[in-house]
Design an enzyme around this catalytic site. Sequence first.
Site, PDB file in Angstrom:
ATOM      1  CG  ASP A  81      73.686 -98.016  58.435  1.00  0.00           C
ATOM      2  OD1 ASP A  81      74.727 -97.606  57.892  1.00  0.00           O
ATOM      3  OD2 ASP A  81      72.839 -97.252  58.935  1.00  0.00           O
ATOM      4  NE  ARG A 183      55.885-110.554  85.129  1.00  0.00           N
ATOM      5  CZ  ARG A 183      55.194-110.865  86.222  1.00  0.00           C
ATOM      6  NH1 ARG A 183      54.037-110.265  86.457  1.00  0.00           N
ATOM      7  NH2 ARG A 183      55.663-111.751  87.078  1.00  0.00           N
TER       8      ARG A 183
END
Length: 301
Positions: A81, A183
Site C-alpha cells: 500500500d 489539547r
Amino acid sequence: MSQDSVKSLQSTFKTVGVVGRPRNDSTLQMHKNIFHWLCEQGYQVLVENEIGKALNLSENHLASLDQIGQHAQLAIVIGGDGNMLSHARILCKYNTPLIGINRGNLGFLTDIDPKNAYAQLEACLNGEFFVEERFLLEAVVKRHGETVARGNAINELVIHPAKIAHMIDFHVYIDDKFAFSQRSDGLIVATPTGSTAYSLSAGGPILTPQLNAIALVPMFPHTLSSRPLVVDGNSKISVNFAEYNIPQLEISCDSQLALDICCNDVVHIQKSPYKLRLLHLHNYNYYNVLSSKLGWLKKLF
C-alpha cells in the site's frame, strides 16, 4: 462505470507503466517478469527509471513517473500500500488508472495476488474490471494570508508536533464555524480510503470507500470526552494553533511528505481536485477485503 465505458477505457490500453520500489531481489524479479510478459502481449511498456536501470532495460523503456502519467493509459504498481500511495499521489494528477500487485503486508489497495498475477492481469487487460474513484485531501498552509506549503494525501493528513511526546493546543473550524478545541498529540484527518490505516489504529471509524465523508480523529487527547468526528466530504476544515505551542509543528501527508507549520499558521484542508482511479477485477468485494485483512470472523451459520 457502464460496460461501454469499461470497453472504451480498455481499448485505450496501448502503453502500460510498471512502477514500484522493490526492496528485495524477488520483487525486482517480478518487475522484470511483468515487463517481459507485457511486451509479449504487444504493449508498449514504460518502466520507472530506477527500476529499469536495475533491470538493464533499453532507454526507450525508461521513464519518470510524470512521463508515465503523461503517456501510459494504465499503471501497474508492484508493491504494498505504501508504494501505491506514493505513486498514486503523482499519477492521479494525470487521471491514470492504477492496479496493484501486492508485495507488501496488508494490501488494502493492491488487489492482485502475486501467485495469480498473470491470469488476473490478463483479465484486467481484457476489460474484466470496474473502476473505483476515491477522493484525496489537500492541505494548504497559510502564513499571514500567503500560501507557504501545499500537499495531497490519499489516506490521511496528520497534524502533529515535530518533536516526539509533545502535546499541542489547537482550534478546529468546519466551514468557518468553530467546532472544537483540543489539547492532544495531534489530529488525524482521514479519507474513507485512509480509515483503515493510521486512523483505525487511533480508534477512528471505518468508512466504506464510496462514502462522501471525512473522519477527524484525535491523537491521545487530554480529555475523556473527545471522540472521532465524521463530517461531510465537501467540508472545509481549518486548524489554527495556540502561540505557546512548541515552535516546530508538521502536517504529514500519508506519512511520506511532511510540511512545516509555525504556530501562527492556519492549515486549510478540503477535497483535492484529483481522484485516485483504481481498477478492480469483477470478483472484488470490499467487505471480503476487510474480513481477510483485519481478521474478522467468518459467517457463523
